[in-house]
Design an enzyme around this catalytic site. Structure first.
Site, PDB file in Angstrom:
ATOM      1  NE  ARG A  38      44.297  43.298  40.674  1.00 34.64           N
ATOM      2  CZ  ARG A  38      44.504  44.595  40.792  1.00 34.64           C
ATOM      3  NH1 ARG A  38      45.710  45.091  40.611  1.00 34.64           N
ATOM      4  NH2 ARG A  38      43.510  45.402  41.079  1.00 34.64           N
ATOM      5  CE  LYS A 199      34.521  62.896  50.051  1.00 36.72           C
ATOM      6  NZ  LYS A 199      35.459  63.732  49.303  1.00 36.72           N
ATOM      7  N   GLY A 357      37.132  47.864  45.926  1.00 34.85           N
ATOM      8  CA  GLY A 357      38.352  47.610  46.691  1.00 34.85           C
ATOM      9  C   GLY A 357      38.092  47.433  48.177  1.00 34.85           C
ATOM     10  N   GLY A 380      37.501  49.466  39.296  1.00 33.45           N
ATOM     11  CA  GLY A 380      36.896  50.427  38.368  1.00 33.45           C
ATOM     12  C   GLY A 380      35.971  49.788  37.346  1.00 33.45           C
TER      13      GLY A 380
END
Ligand code: ADP
Ligand code: MG
Length: 399
Positions: A38, A199, A357, A380
């Site tokens: 980052r 999922k 991720g 996100g």
């Protein structure tokens, strides 16, 4: 195409005060920063502004201190790491507004860099409190947002400041927006999306949006089991959300209406136990999974068929691994498909954008992350983008 100002629009900034929102939410173990990705992402923006003579004040959050000063979450802990990456001295200021910041600006010379304290020590940050926004903005000449990863939050330093100061996208923000625009805004067709991971329930919005945007939807990972089960296939002990059968049918119907072809694995890698190289490992047709077996990866010949699909495509968006890639050999499909996407990208026939991720970890594991057109590390915010949502931090930069 969303239009926004960039650093190219900034001239004559010598001695001016720049508030630069960056992502310094760095992974740490026992007080030591373990990954500098980052910092590297925002280094070009920080150095460009400093080299143009601005006094550069970095704003960032760290962890979830929930509006309280928490000494173990002070941004003072990342100063050394940031200095190391930038190769410059970096000052630390234990406030984000008020007299202490004003004094520090007095000490800073043109081209100097400082990190302000963790913005989430102030309750007004996450509330996007106009009073806090005003107080932070008071000492600055302009605002640069280089933290795409925080752009899905409408907080004081990710959104509020853009309304009260001249606002610009930093280089990393600019690159991210351009890449995502190329992938889903106005992409070269045909477009393929690979969606995998554990999922369906965690990515319902992603699937629902993508079927309306892409020509081919390739489903892998645990979520493929839910799709297979919904189609009446016995997936044994596999990770599977049986209660989502109706939702899966809705997604399939929406895909049909939109002219999107959904690709499910027809050959899978199964095992009775979830362990590295288990003795019960075998490859079979999806119709031959035994009651005591679980599907842990896509089979090699199914991957070859998917490779043929990618060869016909010009754009690829990828989120989610094709199998339980952390455990060998269930990384095989992810690695093989990633290598094909990387080769097509190198040949110039595919624009490839990936994020998430575990996806980034999987592509690094495959050794091909550098060959993709763009890898989003935004987590996100990347997912919200591929859900088709407007990100408040991006909207606020739009002119
Ligand atoms: P990302 O972080 O890239 O968005 P996810 O968090 O949705 O990806 O999914 C990643 C996880 O899905 C990995 O931990 C991987 O092991 C798991 N996974 C993939 N395929 C399977 C499978 N067939 N069975 C169980 N877990 C799986
Ligand atoms: Mg994940």
């Amino acid at each position: 195409m969303t239009k926004f100002r960039t650093l190219d629009d900034l001239t004559d900034i010598s001695g001016k005060v720049a508030l630069v929102r960056v992502d310094l939410n760095l992974p740490m173990q026992e007080g030591t920063v373990t990954d500098l990705t980052r910092v590297h992402a925002s280094a070009p923006t920080i150095l460009e502004l400093a080299d143009k003579g601005a006094k550069v004040l970095l704003l960032a959050h760290f962890g979830r201190p929930k509006g309280e000063r928490v000494s173990t979450q002070s941004l003072s802990m990342v100063v050394a790491a940031v200095q190391g990456v930038l190769g410059r001295e970096v000052m630390f200021v234990p406030e984000i507004a008020g007299p202490v910041v004003a004094q520090s600006i007095g000490i800073l010379r043109a081209g100097d860099i400082a990190i302000l304290e963790n913005t989430r020590f102030w309750k007004g940050e996450e509330k996007n409190d106009p009073e806090l926004v005003k107080a932070i903005a008071a000492i600055a000449d302009f605002y640069v947002n280089d933290a795409f990863s925080a752009a899905h939050r409408a907080h004081a330093t990710t959104e509020g400041l853009a309304h009260v100061l001249p606002a610009y996208a930093g280089r990393s923000m600019e690159a991210e927006l351009k890449a995502l625009e190329a992938a889903l805004g106005n992409p070269a067709r045909p477009v393929a999306a690979v969606v995998g991971g554990a999922k369906v329930s965690s990515k319902l919005d992603v699937l629902q949006h993508l079927v309306t945007q892409v020509d081919h939807l390739i489903i892998g990972g645990g979520m493929a089991n839910t799709f297979l089960a919904a189609r009446g296939i016995d997936v044994g002990k596999s990770l599977c959300e049986h209660d989502l059968a109706a939702t899966v049918e809705e997604i399939m119907a929406a895909a049909d209406t939109a002219g999107c072809t959904v690709h499910l694995p027809y050959e899978v890698v199964v095992s009775k136990e979830f362990a590295a190289n288990p003795p019960s490992l075998r490859v079979c047709n999806v119709h031959e999974v035994a009651a005591d077996e679980m599907i842990l990866d896509v089979g090699a010949s199914a991957v070859e068929a998917l490779a043929d699909v990618l060869k016909t495509c010009r754009t690829l968006v990828w989120n989610g691994p094709m199998g339980a890639f952390e455990t060998v050999p269930f990384d095989a499909a992810t690695v093989a498909l990633a290598k094909i996407a990387a080769a097509l990208t190198r040949e110039g026939s595919l624009v490839s954008v990936a994020g998430g991720g575990d996806t980034v970890a999987a592509l690094n594991h495959a050794g091909v992350a550098g060959d993709f057109t763009y890898i989003s590390t935004a987590g996100g915010a990347f997912l919200e983008w591929i859900e088709g949502r407007e990100l408040p931090g991006v909207v606020a930069l739009t002119i």
